[in-house]
Design a protein around this motif. Structure first.
Motif, PDB file in Angstrom:
ATOM      1  N   ARG A   9      50.120  15.301  27.190  1.00 54.09           N
ATOM      2  CA  ARG A   9      49.012  16.233  27.801  1.00 54.09           C
ATOM      3  C   ARG A   9      50.241  17.140  28.450  1.00 54.09           C
ATOM      4  N   TYR A  35      46.517  23.932  15.905  1.00 45.46           N
ATOM      5  CA  TYR A  35      46.211  25.771  16.401  1.00 45.46           C
ATOM      6  C   TYR A  35      47.304  25.860  17.246  1.00 45.46           C
ATOM      7  N   GLN A  37      47.164  28.133  20.725  1.00 46.26           N
ATOM      8  CA  GLN A  37      46.322  29.400  21.979  1.00 46.26           C
ATOM      9  C   GLN A  37      47.160  29.776  22.977  1.00 46.26           C
ATOM     10  N   LYS A  40      45.486  35.308  26.505  1.00 47.60           N
ATOM     11  CA  LYS A  40      45.086  36.130  26.788  1.00 47.60           C
ATOM     12  C   LYS A  40      45.403  36.818  24.632  1.00 47.60           C
ATOM     13  N   LYS A  41      44.787  35.909  23.687  1.00 46.66           N
ATOM     14  CA  LYS A  41      45.273  35.363  22.200  1.00 46.66           C
ATOM     15  C   LYS A  41      44.239  34.613  21.517  1.00 46.66           C
ATOM     16  N   PRO A  42      43.565  35.510  20.767  1.00 44.87           N
ATOM     17  CA  PRO A  42      42.051  33.828  19.276  1.00 44.87           C
ATOM     18  C   PRO A  42      43.498  33.310  19.281  1.00 44.87           C
ATOM     19  N   LEU A  43      42.539  31.962  19.188  1.00 47.15           N
ATOM     20  CA  LEU A  43      43.289  30.292  18.935  1.00 47.15           C
ATOM     21  C   LEU A  43      43.684  31.284  17.721  1.00 47.15           C
ATOM     22  N   LEU A  88      49.331  26.320  24.410  1.00 47.47           N
ATOM     23  CA  LEU A  88      48.491  25.091  24.200  1.00 47.47           C
ATOM     24  C   LEU A  88      48.329  24.718  22.829  1.00 47.47           C
ATOM     25  N   LEU A  90      46.896  23.072  19.866  1.00 45.25           N
ATOM     26  CA  LEU A  90      45.485  22.100  19.742  1.00 45.25           C
ATOM     27  C   LEU A  90      45.226  21.315  18.695  1.00 45.25           C
ATOM     28  N   GLN A 102      33.688  21.689  13.993  1.00 43.41           N
ATOM     29  CA  GLN A 102      35.100  21.119  14.196  1.00 43.41           C
ATOM     30  C   GLN A 102      35.762  20.756  15.491  1.00 43.41           C
ATOM     31  N   TYR A 103      35.927  19.942  15.636  1.00 46.15           N
ATOM     32  CA  TYR A 103      35.921  19.184  17.075  1.00 46.15           C
ATOM     33  C   TYR A 103      37.625  18.860  17.653  1.00 46.15           C
ATOM     34  N   PHE A 104      37.631  19.657  18.865  1.00 41.66           N
ATOM     35  CA  PHE A 104      39.281  20.099  19.575  1.00 41.66           C
ATOM     36  C   PHE A 104      39.701  18.440  20.301  1.00 41.66           C
ATOM     37  N   GLY A 105      41.050  18.890  20.629  1.00 44.26           N
ATOM     38  CA  GLY A 105      41.320  17.215  21.968  1.00 44.26           C
ATOM     39  C   GLY A 105      40.892  18.592  22.661  1.00 44.26           C
ATOM     40  N   PRO A 106      41.691  17.821  23.882  1.00 45.58           N
ATOM     41  CA  PRO A 106      42.709  18.559  25.209  1.00 45.58           C
ATOM     42  C   PRO A 106      43.755  18.972  24.736  1.00 45.58           C
TER      43      PRO A 106
END
Lengths: 113, 111
Positions: A9, A35, A37, A40-43, A88, A90, A102-106
Protein backbone atom coordinates in the motif's frame (compact mmCIF):
# COMPACT_ATOMS: atom_id res chain seq x y z
CA UNK A 1 -14.13 -3.68 -1.13
CA UNK A 2 -14.10 -3.77 -4.93
CA UNK A 3 -12.45 -7.16 -5.45
CA UNK A 4 -9.18 -5.60 -6.61
CA UNK A 5 -6.24 -5.77 -4.20
CA UNK A 6 -2.87 -4.05 -4.42
CA UNK A 7 0.37 -4.55 -2.52
CA UNK A 8 2.24 -2.88 -1.05
CA UNK A 9 0.00 0.00 0.00
CA UNK A 10 2.98 2.27 0.61
CA UNK A 11 6.47 2.16 -0.87
CA UNK A 12 9.50 4.40 -0.43
CA UNK A 13 12.39 3.74 -2.76
CA UNK A 14 15.60 5.38 -3.81
CA UNK A 15 16.31 6.27 -7.40
CA UNK A 16 18.66 3.31 -7.84
CA UNK A 17 16.33 0.69 -6.34
CA UNK A 18 14.26 -1.93 -8.14
CA UNK A 19 10.83 -2.75 -6.79
CA UNK A 20 7.56 -4.24 -8.00
CA UNK A 21 3.91 -3.40 -7.45
CA UNK A 22 1.37 -6.20 -7.44
CA UNK A 23 -2.31 -6.21 -8.32
CA UNK A 24 -4.81 -9.05 -8.11
CA UNK A 25 -8.46 -9.06 -9.13
CA UNK A 26 -11.07 -11.55 -7.91
CA UNK A 27 -13.85 -10.47 -10.27
CA UNK A 28 -13.27 -12.82 -13.19
CA UNK A 29 -12.44 -9.88 -15.45
CA UNK A 30 -10.36 -10.11 -18.60
CA UNK A 31 -8.91 -6.59 -18.77
CA UNK A 32 -6.52 -4.94 -16.32
CA UNK A 33 -5.08 -1.44 -16.17
CA UNK A 34 -2.37 0.63 -14.51
CA UNK A 35 -3.11 4.30 -13.83
CA UNK A 36 -0.98 7.04 -12.28
CA UNK A 37 -2.68 9.57 -10.00
CA UNK A 38 -0.79 12.77 -9.20
CA UNK A 39 -2.10 15.62 -7.06
CA UNK A 40 -4.50 18.00 -8.83
CA UNK A 41 -4.27 16.10 -12.14
CA UNK A 42 -6.65 13.72 -13.88
CA UNK A 43 -5.89 10.02 -13.70
CA UNK A 44 -3.38 9.05 -16.36
CA UNK A 45 -3.74 5.71 -18.10
CA UNK A 46 -0.39 3.91 -18.33
CA UNK A 47 -0.99 0.36 -19.59
CA UNK A 48 -3.87 -1.86 -20.63
CA UNK A 49 -3.89 -5.65 -20.77
CA UNK A 50 -6.63 -7.77 -22.30
CA UNK A 51 -6.48 -11.56 -21.87
CA UNK A 52 -2.84 -11.17 -20.70
CA UNK A 53 -1.84 -9.28 -23.85
CA UNK A 54 -0.74 -5.65 -23.67
CA UNK A 55 -3.03 -3.54 -25.82
CA UNK A 56 -2.01 -0.06 -24.71
CA UNK A 57 1.21 1.63 -23.69
CA UNK A 58 0.44 5.28 -23.20
CA UNK A 59 3.97 6.54 -23.95
CA UNK A 60 5.20 5.42 -20.54
CA UNK A 61 8.98 5.64 -19.88
CA UNK A 62 10.81 2.32 -19.99
CA UNK A 63 11.70 2.59 -16.29
CA UNK A 64 8.12 1.30 -15.77
CA UNK A 65 7.78 -2.30 -16.97
CA UNK A 66 4.42 -4.09 -16.70
CA UNK A 67 3.87 -7.82 -16.55
CA UNK A 68 0.61 -9.76 -16.77
CA UNK A 69 1.13 -13.51 -16.23
CA UNK A 70 -2.62 -14.23 -16.27
CA UNK A 71 -5.93 -12.37 -16.33
CA UNK A 72 -6.05 -12.12 -12.53
CA UNK A 73 -2.59 -10.72 -11.80
CA UNK A 74 -0.78 -7.61 -12.92
CA UNK A 75 2.63 -6.32 -11.91
CA UNK A 76 4.46 -3.05 -12.40
CA UNK A 77 8.23 -3.36 -12.18
CA UNK A 78 10.06 -0.18 -11.26
CA UNK A 79 13.73 0.69 -11.73
CA UNK A 80 15.82 3.87 -11.69
CA UNK A 81 12.80 6.05 -10.99
CA UNK A 82 12.83 9.82 -10.68
CA UNK A 83 11.35 11.93 -7.85
CA UNK A 84 8.59 13.11 -10.23
CA UNK A 85 7.41 9.51 -10.42
CA UNK A 86 6.14 9.82 -6.85
CA UNK A 87 2.37 9.33 -7.05
CA UNK A 88 -0.49 6.96 -6.27
CA UNK A 89 -0.43 4.01 -8.66
CA UNK A 90 -3.84 2.49 -9.21
CA UNK A 91 -4.75 -0.85 -10.70
CA UNK A 92 -8.18 -1.43 -12.22
CA UNK A 93 -10.01 -4.25 -13.95
CA UNK A 94 -13.07 -4.61 -16.15
CA UNK A 95 -14.86 -7.36 -18.04
CA UNK A 96 -13.41 -6.19 -21.36
CA UNK A 97 -11.69 -3.14 -22.87
CA UNK A 98 -14.88 -1.35 -23.86
CA UNK A 99 -14.30 1.15 -21.04
CA UNK A 100 -17.43 0.08 -19.15
CA UNK A 101 -17.40 -0.52 -15.39
CA UNK A 102 -13.79 -0.34 -14.37
CA UNK A 103 -13.17 -1.22 -10.73
CA UNK A 104 -10.15 0.16 -8.93
CA UNK A 105 -7.90 -1.15 -6.21
CA UNK A 106 -6.81 0.97 -3.24
CA UNK A 107 -3.55 1.98 -4.88
CA UNK A 108 0.12 1.99 -3.92
CA UNK A 109 1.45 5.30 -2.61
CA UNK A 110 4.95 5.52 -4.08
CA UNK A 111 7.58 7.97 -2.88
CA UNK A 112 10.88 8.19 -4.75
CA UNK A 113 13.70 9.77 -2.75
CA UNK B 1 -8.69 13.10 -28.51
CA UNK B 2 -11.20 13.29 -25.70
CA UNK B 3 -10.93 16.17 -23.24
CA UNK B 4 -13.01 16.15 -20.07
CA UNK B 5 -13.40 19.28 -17.97
CA UNK B 6 -14.90 19.20 -14.49
CA UNK B 7 -16.27 22.03 -12.34
CA UNK B 8 -16.08 23.13 -9.62
CA UNK B 9 -12.73 21.97 -8.25
CA UNK B 10 -13.99 22.37 -4.69
CA UNK B 11 -17.54 22.41 -3.34
CA UNK B 12 -18.61 23.10 0.22
CA UNK B 13 -22.22 22.32 1.15
CA UNK B 14 -24.28 22.33 4.31
CA UNK B 15 -25.49 18.93 5.45
CA UNK B 16 -28.92 18.27 3.96
CA UNK B 17 -28.37 20.54 0.96
CA UNK B 18 -27.83 19.35 -2.61
CA UNK B 19 -24.53 19.22 -4.48
CA UNK B 20 -24.08 19.42 -8.24
CA UNK B 21 -20.89 18.70 -10.19
CA UNK B 22 -20.70 19.37 -13.92
CA UNK B 23 -18.49 17.90 -16.63
CA UNK B 24 -18.10 18.63 -20.33
CA UNK B 25 -16.51 16.42 -22.95
CA UNK B 26 -15.29 16.96 -26.48
CA UNK B 27 -15.56 13.63 -28.36
CA UNK B 28 -19.00 13.19 -29.89
CA UNK B 29 -18.33 9.43 -30.10
CA UNK B 30 -18.24 9.13 -26.29
CA UNK B 31 -20.98 6.76 -25.14
CA UNK B 32 -20.26 5.93 -21.49
CA UNK B 33 -20.02 8.34 -18.56
CA UNK B 34 -19.12 6.97 -15.10
CA UNK B 35 -18.72 8.83 -11.84
CA UNK B 36 -16.25 7.80 -9.18
CA UNK B 37 -15.97 8.71 -5.48
CA UNK B 38 -12.55 8.63 -3.87
CA UNK B 39 -12.21 8.81 -0.09
CA UNK B 40 -8.93 9.55 1.62
CA UNK B 41 -6.54 6.62 1.41
CA UNK B 42 -8.76 4.62 -0.94
CA UNK B 43 -9.05 4.00 -4.64
CA UNK B 44 -11.83 5.48 -6.80
CA UNK B 45 -15.17 3.74 -6.28
CA UNK B 46 -17.69 3.55 -9.14
CA UNK B 47 -20.90 5.07 -7.78
CA UNK B 48 -23.07 5.56 -10.85
CA UNK B 49 -22.76 5.53 -14.62
CA UNK B 50 -24.86 6.42 -17.63
CA UNK B 51 -24.78 5.38 -21.27
CA UNK B 52 -25.51 7.61 -24.20
CA UNK B 53 -28.95 6.16 -24.92
CA UNK B 54 -30.27 7.43 -21.58
CA UNK B 55 -30.78 11.03 -20.43
CA UNK B 56 -31.02 10.48 -16.69
CA UNK B 57 -30.32 7.79 -14.13
CA UNK B 58 -31.00 7.78 -10.40
CA UNK B 59 -29.84 5.62 -7.52
CA UNK B 60 -31.20 6.66 -4.13
CA UNK B 61 -29.68 10.08 -3.33
CA UNK B 62 -27.46 10.33 -6.40
CA UNK B 63 -28.48 11.00 -9.98
CA UNK B 64 -26.69 11.68 -13.24
CA UNK B 65 -28.01 13.64 -16.21
CA UNK B 66 -26.61 13.63 -19.74
CA UNK B 67 -27.06 16.18 -22.50
CA UNK B 68 -25.45 14.70 -25.61
CA UNK B 69 -26.24 17.70 -27.77
CA UNK B 70 -24.39 20.06 -25.46
CA UNK B 71 -21.80 17.39 -24.53
CA UNK B 72 -22.19 17.77 -20.81
CA UNK B 73 -23.23 15.59 -17.90
CA UNK B 74 -23.78 16.25 -14.23
CA UNK B 75 -23.82 14.47 -10.88
CA UNK B 76 -26.50 15.44 -8.39
CA UNK B 77 -26.34 14.46 -4.72
CA UNK B 78 -29.42 15.26 -2.65
CA UNK B 79 -29.75 15.44 1.14
CA UNK B 80 -25.98 15.45 1.56
CA UNK B 81 -24.46 13.74 4.58
CA UNK B 82 -20.96 14.00 6.12
CA UNK B 83 -20.05 10.63 4.59
CA UNK B 84 -20.55 12.17 1.14
CA UNK B 85 -17.35 14.18 1.73
CA UNK B 86 -14.79 12.92 -0.81
CA UNK B 87 -13.25 13.69 -4.19
CA UNK B 88 -15.57 12.95 -7.10
CA UNK B 89 -14.32 12.23 -10.63
CA UNK B 90 -16.26 12.19 -13.85
CA UNK B 91 -15.04 10.30 -16.91
CA UNK B 92 -15.99 9.68 -20.51
CA UNK B 93 -14.92 7.03 -22.99
CA UNK B 94 -12.93 8.20 -25.98
CA UNK B 95 -13.19 6.82 -29.52
CA UNK B 96 -11.06 3.82 -28.54
CA UNK B 97 -13.02 2.94 -25.41
CA UNK B 98 -10.44 4.40 -23.03
CA UNK B 99 -11.69 6.38 -20.06
CA UNK B 100 -10.64 10.04 -19.89
CA UNK B 101 -11.05 11.53 -16.43
CA UNK B 102 -11.83 14.99 -15.15
CA UNK B 103 -9.51 16.60 -12.61
CA UNK B 104 -11.85 15.94 -9.69
CA UNK B 105 -14.09 17.89 -7.30
CA UNK B 106 -13.36 18.00 -3.58
CA UNK B 107 -16.75 17.93 -1.84
CA UNK B 108 -16.91 18.94 1.81
CA UNK B 109 -20.18 18.48 3.69
CA UNK B 110 -20.32 20.52 6.86
CA UNK B 111 -22.68 19.53 9.71
Amino acid sequence: ETGVTQTPRHLVMGMTNKKSLKCEQHLGHNAMYWYKQSAKKPLELMFVYNFKEQTENNSVPSRFSPECPNSSHLFLHLHTLQPEDSALYLCASSQDTSGYEQYFGPGTRLTVT
Amino acid sequence: GENVEQHPSTLSVQEGDSAVIKCTYSDSASNYFPWYKQELGKGPQLIIDIRSNVGEKKDQRIAVTLNKTAKHFSLHITETQPEDSAVYFCAATDSWGKLQFGAGTQVVVTP
